[in-house]
Design a protein around this motif. Sequence first.
Motif, PDB file in Angstrom:
ATOM      1  N   GLN A  21       0.798  -1.194  -0.022  1.00 31.56           N
ATOM      2  CA  GLN A  21       0.040  -0.004   0.054  1.00 31.56           C
ATOM      3  C   GLN A  21       0.805   1.326   0.080  1.00 31.56           C
ATOM      4  OE1 GLN A  21      -3.401   0.317  -0.466  1.00 31.56           O
ATOM      5  NE2 GLN A  21      -3.156  -2.224  -0.511  1.00 31.56           N
ATOM      6  N   VAL A  22       1.284   1.776  -0.965  1.00 32.67           N
ATOM      7  CA  VAL A  22       2.390   2.527  -1.304  1.00 32.67           C
ATOM      8  C   VAL A  22       1.496   3.994  -1.340  1.00 32.67           C
ATOM      9  CG1 VAL A  22       4.009   3.803  -2.657  1.00 32.67           C
ATOM     10  CG2 VAL A  22       3.940   1.160  -2.538  1.00 32.67           C
ATOM     11  N   ARG A  23       1.806   4.925  -0.607  1.00 28.93           N
ATOM     12  CA  ARG A  23       1.180   6.220  -0.627  1.00 28.93           C
ATOM     13  C   ARG A  23       2.109   7.320  -1.333  1.00 28.93           C
ATOM     14  NH1 ARG A  23      -3.227   5.839   2.727  1.00 28.93           N
ATOM     15  NH2 ARG A  23      -3.697   8.143   2.549  1.00 28.93           N
ATOM     16  N   VAL A  24       1.300   8.403  -1.834  1.00 23.03           N
ATOM     17  CA  VAL A  24       2.171   9.699  -2.137  1.00 23.03           C
ATOM     18  C   VAL A  24       2.023  10.679  -0.919  1.00 23.03           C
ATOM     19  CG1 VAL A  24       2.225  11.698  -3.854  1.00 23.03           C
ATOM     20  CG2 VAL A  24       1.422   9.358  -4.786  1.00 23.03           C
ATOM     21  N   SER A  25       3.192  10.995  -0.376  1.00 24.81           N
ATOM     22  CA  SER A  25       3.189  11.817   0.984  1.00 24.81           C
ATOM     23  C   SER A  25       3.148  13.180   0.358  1.00 24.81           C
ATOM     24  CB  SER A  25       4.434  11.248   1.683  1.00 24.81           C
ATOM     25  OG  SER A  25       4.370  10.219   2.121  1.00 24.81           O
ATOM     26  N   ALA A  26       3.946  13.334  -0.711  1.00 30.17           N
ATOM     27  CA  ALA A  26       4.018  14.723  -1.317  1.00 30.17           C
ATOM     28  C   ALA A  26       4.311  14.993  -2.801  1.00 30.17           C
ATOM     29  CB  ALA A  26       4.879  15.624  -0.428  1.00 30.17           C
ATOM     30  N   PRO A  38      14.121  18.947  -6.621  1.00 32.77           N
ATOM     31  CA  PRO A  38      13.810  19.015  -5.076  1.00 32.77           C
ATOM     32  C   PRO A  38      15.344  18.394  -4.452  1.00 32.77           C
ATOM     33  CG  PRO A  38      12.749  17.123  -6.241  1.00 32.77           C
ATOM     34  CD  PRO A  38      13.241  17.953  -7.291  1.00 32.77           C
ATOM     35  N   GLU A  39      15.569  19.042  -3.271  1.00 33.70           N
ATOM     36  CA  GLU A  39      16.676  18.687  -2.365  1.00 33.70           C
ATOM     37  C   GLU A  39      16.038  17.403  -1.780  1.00 33.70           C
ATOM     38  OE1 GLU A  39      19.353  21.900  -0.560  1.00 33.70           O
ATOM     39  OE2 GLU A  39      17.172  22.177   0.015  1.00 33.70           O
ATOM     40  N   PRO A  40      16.912  16.429  -1.423  1.00 30.08           N
ATOM     41  CA  PRO A  40      16.678  15.243  -0.744  1.00 30.08           C
ATOM     42  C   PRO A  40      16.320  15.843   0.833  1.00 30.08           C
ATOM     43  CG  PRO A  40      18.575  14.844  -1.818  1.00 30.08           C
ATOM     44  CD  PRO A  40      18.407  16.180  -2.090  1.00 30.08           C
ATOM     45  N   ASN A  41      15.042  15.496   1.452  1.00 28.64           N
ATOM     46  CA  ASN A  41      14.626  15.820   2.566  1.00 28.64           C
ATOM     47  C   ASN A  41      14.462  17.206   2.721  1.00 28.64           C
ATOM     48  OD1 ASN A  41      14.811  13.116   3.550  1.00 28.64           O
ATOM     49  ND2 ASN A  41      17.057  13.602   3.676  1.00 28.64           N
ATOM     50  N   GLY A  42      14.497  17.998   1.728  1.00 29.98           N
ATOM     51  CA  GLY A  42      14.143  19.394   1.345  1.00 29.98           C
ATOM     52  C   GLY A  42      12.870  19.626   1.886  1.00 29.98           C
ATOM     53  N   THR A  43      12.346  20.971   1.939  1.00 28.11           N
ATOM     54  CA  THR A  43      10.921  21.335   2.082  1.00 28.11           C
ATOM     55  C   THR A  43      10.382  22.436   0.992  1.00 28.11           C
ATOM     56  OG1 THR A  43      11.808  23.351   3.522  1.00 28.11           O
ATOM     57  CG2 THR A  43      11.162  21.122   4.508  1.00 28.11           C
ATOM     58  N   GLY A  44      11.422  23.092   0.131  1.00 26.65           N
ATOM     59  CA  GLY A  44      10.917  23.874  -0.787  1.00 26.65           C
ATOM     60  C   GLY A  44      10.223  23.308  -2.027  1.00 26.65           C
ATOM     61  N   GLY A  45       9.248  23.714  -2.305  1.00 27.90           N
ATOM     62  CA  GLY A  45       8.282  23.312  -3.584  1.00 27.90           C
ATOM     63  C   GLY A  45       7.347  22.332  -3.196  1.00 27.90           C
ATOM     64  N   TRP A  46       7.473  21.486  -1.991  1.00 28.45           N
ATOM     65  CA  TRP A  46       6.719  20.329  -1.830  1.00 28.45           C
ATOM     66  C   TRP A  46       5.208  20.783  -1.241  1.00 28.45           C
ATOM     67  CZ3 TRP A  46       8.194  15.504  -3.382  1.00 28.45           C
ATOM     68  CH2 TRP A  46       9.510  15.396  -3.562  1.00 28.45           C
ATOM     69  N   THR A  47       4.392  19.905  -1.677  1.00 24.05           N
ATOM     70  CA  THR A  47       3.231  20.069  -1.339  1.00 24.05           C
ATOM     71  C   THR A  47       2.442  18.864  -0.873  1.00 24.05           C
ATOM     72  OG1 THR A  47       2.767  21.766  -2.986  1.00 24.05           O
ATOM     73  CG2 THR A  47       0.637  20.569  -1.966  1.00 24.05           C
TER      74      THR A  47
END
Length: 89
Positions: A21-26, A38-47
């Motif tokens: 059961q794979v989910r799309v987290s962001a 995107p940066e690994p473990n970054g926050t910019g641009g993620w929804t």
Amino acid sequence: MPRPQILASAQAQFPKSANKQVRVSAAWRRVDSTLDYPEPNGTGGWTSVNDFATHVVVKRLGDQGFTVVNLSTGGVARGYKDVAISVLI
């Protein structure tokens, strides 16, 4: 309620021992970020998305301009992975 049809390509991103059961987290898109990718473990641009990795969900995100999704699952040590939408559909 029927079980969601998880994309096999999303399940293939993790070891066979992982929860199916794979989910799309962001999801990430360039216009929301100052970075080109995107940066690994970054926050910019993620929804935040938090929905099952079905064809309908991933296609909708692609249609909205997102290019990368953060997939998550259980049963493995590294349960998160950034994957280009073009790899999934």
